[in-house]
Design an enzyme around this catalytic site. Structure first.
Site, mmCIF file in Angstrom:
data_model
loop_
_atom_site.group_PDB
_atom_site.id
_atom_site.type_symbol
_atom_site.label_atom_id
_atom_site.label_comp_id
_atom_site.label_asym_id
_atom_site.label_seq_id
_atom_site.Cartn_x
_atom_site.Cartn_y
_atom_site.Cartn_z
ATOM 1 N N ASP A 93 0.267 5.372 0.610
ATOM 2 C CA ASP A 93 -0.796 6.225 1.156
ATOM 3 C C ASP A 93 -0.471 7.711 1.167
ATOM 4 O O ASP A 93 0.606 8.110 1.636
ATOM 5 C CB ASP A 93 -1.071 5.865 2.630
ATOM 6 C CG ASP A 93 -1.651 4.480 2.812
ATOM 7 O OD1 ASP A 93 -2.221 3.955 1.851
ATOM 8 O OD2 ASP A 93 -1.514 3.937 3.917
ATOM 9 N N GLU A 101 5.009 5.869 8.989
ATOM 10 C CA GLU A 101 4.377 7.169 8.818
ATOM 11 C C GLU A 101 5.399 8.301 8.778
ATOM 12 O O GLU A 101 6.385 8.303 9.521
ATOM 13 C CB GLU A 101 3.392 7.444 9.956
ATOM 14 C CG GLU A 101 2.237 6.475 10.049
ATOM 15 C CD GLU A 101 2.511 5.286 10.952
ATOM 16 O OE1 GLU A 101 3.690 5.098 11.355
ATOM 17 O OE2 GLU A 101 1.560 4.551 11.266
ATOM 18 N N GLU A 160 -2.660 10.615 3.161
ATOM 19 C CA GLU A 160 -3.809 10.885 4.017
ATOM 20 C C GLU A 160 -3.730 12.336 4.490
ATOM 21 O O GLU A 160 -2.733 12.744 5.092
ATOM 22 C CB GLU A 160 -3.830 9.947 5.231
ATOM 23 C CG GLU A 160 -4.125 8.507 4.875
ATOM 24 C CD GLU A 160 -4.157 7.619 6.097
ATOM 25 O OE1 GLU A 160 -5.159 6.901 6.276
ATOM 26 O OE2 GLU A 160 -3.184 7.639 6.880
ATOM 27 N N ARG A 184 8.999 4.576 19.528
ATOM 28 C CA ARG A 184 8.364 3.460 18.819
ATOM 29 C C ARG A 184 9.390 2.471 18.296
ATOM 30 O O ARG A 184 9.136 1.266 18.263
ATOM 31 C CB ARG A 184 7.539 3.983 17.638
ATOM 32 C CG ARG A 184 6.285 4.742 18.011
ATOM 33 C CD ARG A 184 5.580 5.252 16.752
ATOM 34 N NE ARG A 184 5.079 4.175 15.906
ATOM 35 C CZ ARG A 184 4.771 4.314 14.621
ATOM 36 N NH1 ARG A 184 4.937 5.491 14.028
ATOM 37 N NH2 ARG A 184 4.310 3.295 13.927
ATOM 38 N N ASP A 221 -11.657 9.780 15.906
ATOM 39 C CA ASP A 221 -11.065 9.047 17.023
ATOM 40 C C ASP A 221 -9.543 9.123 17.024
ATOM 41 O O ASP A 221 -8.904 8.780 18.022
ATOM 42 C CB ASP A 221 -11.512 7.577 17.008
ATOM 43 C CG ASP A 221 -11.171 6.867 15.701
ATOM 44 O OD1 ASP A 221 -11.090 7.540 14.655
ATOM 45 O OD2 ASP A 221 -10.999 5.634 15.737
ATOM 46 N N GLU A 256 0.841 -1.197 0.000
ATOM 47 C CA GLU A 256 0.000 0.000 0.000
ATOM 48 C C GLU A 256 0.873 1.243 0.000
ATOM 49 O O GLU A 256 1.940 1.273 0.628
ATOM 50 C CB GLU A 256 -0.910 -0.010 1.238
ATOM 51 C CG GLU A 256 -1.970 1.074 1.245
ATOM 52 C CD GLU A 256 -3.016 0.825 2.320
ATOM 53 O OE1 GLU A 256 -3.586 -0.290 2.344
ATOM 54 O OE2 GLU A 256 -3.238 1.726 3.149
ATOM 55 N N THR A 312 1.946 10.382 5.076
ATOM 56 C CA THR A 312 2.220 9.355 4.079
ATOM 57 C C THR A 312 2.636 8.075 4.797
ATOM 58 O O THR A 312 3.154 8.104 5.913
ATOM 59 C CB THR A 312 3.318 9.782 3.096
ATOM 60 O OG1 THR A 312 4.515 10.102 3.817
ATOM 61 C CG2 THR A 312 2.871 10.996 2.282
ATOM 62 N N ASN A 313 2.416 6.957 4.123
ATOM 63 C CA ASN A 313 2.789 5.665 4.691
ATOM 64 C C ASN A 313 3.039 4.689 3.551
ATOM 65 O O ASN A 313 2.504 4.871 2.440
ATOM 66 C CB ASN A 313 1.679 5.141 5.613
ATOM 67 C CG ASN A 313 2.165 4.133 6.638
ATOM 68 O OD1 ASN A 313 3.322 3.707 6.607
ATOM 69 N ND2 ASN A 313 1.290 3.735 7.538
#
Length: 294
Positions: free
Chosen positions: A109, A136, A111, A280, A200, A107, A125-126
């Site tokens: 991305d 990300e 967003e 992370r 959310d 994928e 983006t990802n």
């Protein structure tokens, strides 16, 4: 808003002076929505104008909407011109992405995360490879994306994936198979876009909720450019023979001008990069070794 205009002006001068030097993807050709795309849900929330050359996606408290490409593609250049939801767009997400269909999917991305009036949009983006994402990056744009159409593009070949905003590269994901990192090369992808509610998580981690009194939220589209190898019995052939323009040497890496533009985005507008997030990722992800070259 002044800083957006300032940066837009400064970049505009750079483009006028240097624009003919870079190996930019071929200029998109405007085609109507229906040639390559079909609605996927909430058909009545897509509005058509100018014979289908322009469309709007509408989001209200009942539903958003979206569309996808008729075909699946293995490499190419894909772009859309989008005018984002204006005003108070907190909680909304406008997405433009490519994705394959199985569990270990690939994928790519874009967003666009809405915000309260007067606050800048965030572009996230990802990249997923073999079902693995968590890559990300987030930037502020150097212009207001709600006042005019801007072009958002993906160049995807065997060597790299490049995200462009108005021909400015904002992210590059290199083929790092030699480092043990999977790269999208054998799963055809469809192209998708949608406007939906994600309050959310989308705005300040979910602290800012969608204000439905401002609905409907509207994102406008045109310039539905597709120049890719459509998946068929010939897909492997066109993916491996190096016959297409995106396989040529000048598109196997960014050139010097494009790297300067990418560094400009990194230095001025990047607000998050997973490669530098040691909370992370205490150990830097392997593909980020190439990311440091920017």
């Amino acid at each position: 808003m002044g800083c957006y205009h300032l940066w837009s002006l400064s970049l505009g001068v750079l483009l006028m002076v240097c624009g003919t030097l870079g190996a930019a993807p071929r200029k998109p050709v405007n085609v109507p929505f229906g040639r390559n795309y079909v609605p996927t849900w909430a058909f009545d929330h897509i509005k058509y104008f100018n014979g289908g050359s322009d469309i709007q996606l509408h989001l209200d408290k009942y539903t958003g909407t979206g569309f996808q490409s008729k075909g699946s593609y293995l490499f190419g250049h894909f772009s859309m011109q989008i005018k984002m939801v204006p005003g108070d767009s907190a909680g909304t997400v406008t997405a433009f992405y490519l994705s394959s269909q199985n569990a270990e999917h690939d994928e790519i991305d874009f967003e666009f995360l809405g915000n309260r009036t007067g606050q800048p949009y965030i572009l996230q983006t990802n990249v997923f490879t073999g079902g693995k994402g968590n890559r990300e990056q987030r930037i502020y744009l150097w212009f207001d994306p709600t006042t005019a159409y801007h072009s958002y593009s993906v160049l995807w070949n065997l060597y790299q994936i490049v995200f462009f905003v108005d021909d400015v590269p904002i992210r590059i994901f290199k083929n790092s198979k030699d480092l043990g990192v999977r790269f999208p090369f054998d799963q055809p992808m469809k192209i998708y876009s949608s406007l939906w509610n994600a309050d959310d998580w989308a705005t300040r981690g979910g602290l800012e909720k969608t204000d439905w009194s401002k609905a409907p939220f509207v994102a406008a589209y045109r310039g539905f450019h597709v120049d890719g190898c459509e998946a068929s019995v010939q897909a492997k052939f066109c993916a491996t023979q190096g016959k297409r323009w995106w396989d040529q040497r000048e598109f196997q890496d960014l050139d010097a001008l494009q790297y300067r533009r990418l560094r400009w985005v990194r230095q001025k507008f990047t607000i998050y990069n997973y490669c530098t997030d040691r909370v992370r990722f205490p150990t830097m992800p392997v593909e980020c070794k190439r990311d440091r070259d920017v």
